[in-house]
Design a protein around this motif. Sequence first.
Motif: not given
Length: 270
Positions: A236, A238-246
């Motif tokens: 997914d 999206g898991d990387w996207s969440k980490l980068d957004a954080a």
Amino acid sequence: MSSSPTIGTALVTGASSGIGAVYADRLARRGHDLLLVARNAARLEELAVRLRAETGRAVEILPADLQQPADVARVAQRLREDARIRLLVNNAGVAVAGSATAADPARLDAMVQLNTVAAMRLAVAAGAAFKARGGGVLVNIASVLGLAPEMFNAVYAATKAFMLVLSQGLAAELRDSGVRVQAVLPGATRTAIWEGAGTSVDALPPEMVMEVDEMVDAALAGLDAGELVTIPSLPDVGDWSKLDAARLALGPNLSRNRAADRYRAGARAA
């Protein structure tokens, strides 16, 4: 087979085997001429002969030991001066397994020289050259261990975290220049790097180990999709996207004129 974003000569380091050799094969089939860099001239020539015959592309070899500063400077000069080069796969690297504190310091030094110093020199040379040419693609091969340093030798993981951060920083610096940057973060991949590190990939659970052809094909699909960071095994994105957004959300509070209250309170109590 899809076409790469920028057709021209592709320079591939660590091209004599493993990830580099598969990149060379795939890029030639996408229409790139090749400049192949590695220490082993005989293996490079064997690969070049095969790819010339199978793809009809022009394939040149440039034997170089990127643990030697003079050879790094020679390859960097070629990147700067040869206007045909429009893509760099910055792949050459070595690993050291086991405890960093118990490792031979000379082996750690050699790994840092190749995985970070040489890779940085080539990435910066390529970035500057591609910007001047109005476009190009820089692919830096990092590793998921840059995100999970507890899982392997700490110094190796640190060199791969360096490659990720270098890629992110260069992508920001080169925004709107026509230069694309991609960091590829493979998990465990079946290549000869494990033997050189002093361990065996077969010691890992089979479900953790990806074959090199599949890894490179996934990385190229990520490049085609415009990804800055490609993690071939991540189900997914999206898991990387969440980490980068954080990470980005930390920005406003990373540098302020006062210490956080929890530290100031402790100082007053003392």
